[in-house]
Motif scaffolding. Structure first.
Motif, PDB file in Angstrom:
ATOM      1  N   GLY A  60       0.814  -1.222   0.000  1.00 57.30           N
ATOM      2  CA  GLY A  60       0.000   0.000   0.000  1.00 57.30           C
ATOM      3  C   GLY A  60       0.841   1.262   0.000  1.00 57.30           C
ATOM      4  O   GLY A  60       2.053   1.235  -0.237  1.00 57.30           O
ATOM      5  N   LYS A  61       0.161   2.351   0.270  1.00 56.53           N
ATOM      6  CA  LYS A  61       0.814   3.657   0.225  1.00 56.53           C
ATOM      7  C   LYS A  61       1.496   3.992   1.542  1.00 56.53           C
ATOM      8  O   LYS A  61       1.132   3.473   2.592  1.00 56.53           O
ATOM      9  CB  LYS A  61      -0.201   4.714  -0.141  1.00 56.53           C
ATOM     10  CG  LYS A  61      -1.346   4.791   0.842  1.00 56.53           C
ATOM     11  CD  LYS A  61      -2.414   5.724   0.358  1.00 56.53           C
ATOM     12  CE  LYS A  61      -3.600   5.635   1.319  1.00 56.53           C
ATOM     13  NZ  LYS A  61      -4.731   6.355   0.886  1.00 56.53           N
ATOM     14  N   GLY A  62       2.476   4.881   1.461  1.00 55.67           N
ATOM     15  CA  GLY A  62       3.138   5.361   2.661  1.00 55.67           C
ATOM     16  C   GLY A  62       2.213   6.258   3.455  1.00 55.67           C
ATOM     17  O   GLY A  62       1.473   7.052   2.887  1.00 55.67           O
ATOM     18  N   LEU A  63       2.241   6.128   4.749  1.00 61.15           N
ATOM     19  CA  LEU A  63       1.399   6.922   5.625  1.00 61.15           C
ATOM     20  C   LEU A  63       2.271   7.638   6.652  1.00 61.15           C
ATOM     21  O   LEU A  63       3.482   7.454   6.685  1.00 61.15           O
ATOM     22  CB  LEU A  63       0.398   6.002   6.345  1.00 61.15           C
ATOM     23  CG  LEU A  63      -0.487   5.146   5.434  1.00 61.15           C
ATOM     24  CD1 LEU A  63      -1.196   4.067   6.234  1.00 61.15           C
ATOM     25  CD2 LEU A  63      -1.502   6.014   4.718  1.00 61.15           C
ATOM     26  N   VAL A  64       1.651   8.434   7.488  1.00 64.50           N
ATOM     27  CA  VAL A  64       2.358   9.144   8.547  1.00 64.50           C
ATOM     28  C   VAL A  64       1.781   8.715   9.881  1.00 64.50           C
ATOM     29  O   VAL A  64       0.568   8.745  10.083  1.00 64.50           O
ATOM     30  CB  VAL A  64       2.219  10.685   8.390  1.00 64.50           C
ATOM     31  CG1 VAL A  64       2.865  11.402   9.553  1.00 64.50           C
ATOM     32  CG2 VAL A  64       2.822  11.131   7.076  1.00 64.50           C
ATOM     33  N   ALA A  65       2.640   8.287  10.799  1.00 65.83           N
ATOM     34  CA  ALA A  65       2.221   7.957  12.159  1.00 65.83           C
ATOM     35  C   ALA A  65       2.681   9.099  13.060  1.00 65.83           C
ATOM     36  O   ALA A  65       3.796   9.591  12.914  1.00 65.83           O
ATOM     37  CB  ALA A  65       2.863   6.649  12.607  1.00 65.83           C
ATOM     38  N   LYS A  66       1.811   9.515  13.944  1.00 70.52           N
ATOM     39  CA  LYS A  66       2.157  10.614  14.847  1.00 70.52           C
ATOM     40  C   LYS A  66       2.287  10.075  16.263  1.00 70.52           C
ATOM     41  O   LYS A  66       1.430   9.331  16.732  1.00 70.52           O
ATOM     42  CB  LYS A  66       1.101  11.702  14.765  1.00 70.52           C
ATOM     43  CG  LYS A  66       1.068  12.333  13.385  1.00 70.52           C
ATOM     44  CD  LYS A  66       0.046  13.415  13.286  1.00 70.52           C
ATOM     45  CE  LYS A  66       0.061  13.995  11.895  1.00 70.52           C
ATOM     46  NZ  LYS A  66      -0.967  15.026  11.723  1.00 70.52           N
ATOM     47  N   GLU A  67       3.380  10.445  16.922  1.00 71.57           N
ATOM     48  CA  GLU A  67       3.666   9.995  18.269  1.00 71.57           C
ATOM     49  C   GLU A  67       3.703  11.205  19.195  1.00 71.57           C
ATOM     50  O   GLU A  67       4.375  12.197  18.917  1.00 71.57           O
ATOM     51  CB  GLU A  67       5.014   9.275  18.284  1.00 71.57           C
ATOM     52  CG  GLU A  67       5.476   8.860  19.648  1.00 71.57           C
ATOM     53  CD  GLU A  67       6.900   8.351  19.660  1.00 71.57           C
ATOM     54  OE1 GLU A  67       7.286   7.772  20.692  1.00 71.57           O
ATOM     55  OE2 GLU A  67       7.637   8.544  18.687  1.00 71.57           O
ATOM     56  N   THR A  68       2.992  11.116  20.306  1.00 68.63           N
ATOM     57  CA  THR A  68       3.022  12.185  21.291  1.00 68.63           C
ATOM     58  C   THR A  68       4.407  12.275  21.891  1.00 68.63           C
ATOM     59  O   THR A  68       5.039  11.268  22.173  1.00 68.63           O
ATOM     60  CB  THR A  68       1.995  11.913  22.394  1.00 68.63           C
ATOM     61  OG1 THR A  68       0.712  11.762  21.787  1.00 68.63           O
ATOM     62  CG2 THR A  68       1.947  13.056  23.394  1.00 68.63           C
ATOM     63  N   LYS A  69       4.909  13.502  22.050  1.00 69.87           N
ATOM     64  CA  LYS A  69       6.247  13.709  22.609  1.00 69.87           C
ATOM     65  C   LYS A  69       6.320  13.256  24.052  1.00 69.87           C
ATOM     66  O   LYS A  69       5.412  13.299  24.793  1.00 69.87           O
ATOM     67  CB  LYS A  69       6.637  15.181  22.544  1.00 69.87           C
ATOM     68  CG  LYS A  69       6.887  15.647  21.149  1.00 69.87           C
ATOM     69  CD  LYS A  69       7.320  17.087  21.224  1.00 69.87           C
ATOM     70  CE  LYS A  69       7.407  17.689  19.853  1.00 69.87           C
ATOM     71  NZ  LYS A  69       7.725  19.081  19.878  1.00 69.87           N
TER      72      LYS A  69
END
Length: 186
Positions: free
Chosen positions: A177-186
């Motif tokens: 599939g396509k590349g995605l963005v994962a967001k992590e809380t600092k």
């Protein structure tokens, strides 16, 4: 585009039946790439699912680019002592990244979607979690996906979160599939 190079982005989508002529859009996106910018063309066809996927892919690409441009990166590695950040333009493609810098997870992986209306109705009535507001949904590539891969090193940083490259993986731990963005809380 030749003056702005990687700071110039051009995203185009062709809506129309197979065989439709989108030569101008394809040429524009290729020209931007040749001049060092980011040029993307997607032929979505007429299928609602393909159109949705194309919008999602373009939005993800734009979000990634925006995050990279807005992050305050002074050098190869951000001065944040706890978590280093290396911008995308200074890295290999996700598929070519060494396994030791990618976290692959294949056990007990599920995807959920938050129903905000239900969340707001339940707010403060039970717990802060409000499990009733979350619905299990399929992965983007549900017929292949068994887990995901996420870069251990973030590529951008916002005021509250770090952004990591993220992509679904199949049973052989290959990216799908396509590349995605994962967001992590600092």
């Amino acid at each position: 585009s030749s003056r702005l190079k990687e700071k110039f982005s051009f995203y185009a989508m062709g809506l129309g039946a197979d065989g439709s002529d989108f030569t101008e859009l394809e040429t524009l996106s290729c020209t931007v790439k040749e001049c060092g910018g980011i040029g993307e063309f997607n032929h979505a066809g007429l299928s609602a699912a393909n159109i949705g996927n194309s919008f999602s892919q373009i939005a993800s690409s734009m979000s990634t680019m925006r995050s990279g441009l807005l992050s305050k990166i002074d050098s190869d590695v951000q001065k944040d002592e706890t978590k280093p950040i290396i911008p995308l333009k200074q890295r290999k493609s996700f598929a070519k990244t060494k396994d030791d810098s990618i976290q692959k997870v294949t056990h007990n992986v599920e995807r959920f979607k938050l129903n905000l209306d239900v969340w707001e109705t339940l707010s403060n009535k039970k717990t802060d979690y409000n499990f009733e507001a979350w619905t299990k949904v399929d992965f983007y590539n549900s017929h292949k996906t068994v887990g995901f891969a996420m870069d251990k090193i973030a590529f951008a940083k916002g005021t509250e979160r770090l952004a990591h490259r993220f992509q679904e993986i199949d049973a052989g731990k290959n990216l799908v599939g396509k590349g995605l963005v994962a967001k992590e809380t600092k």
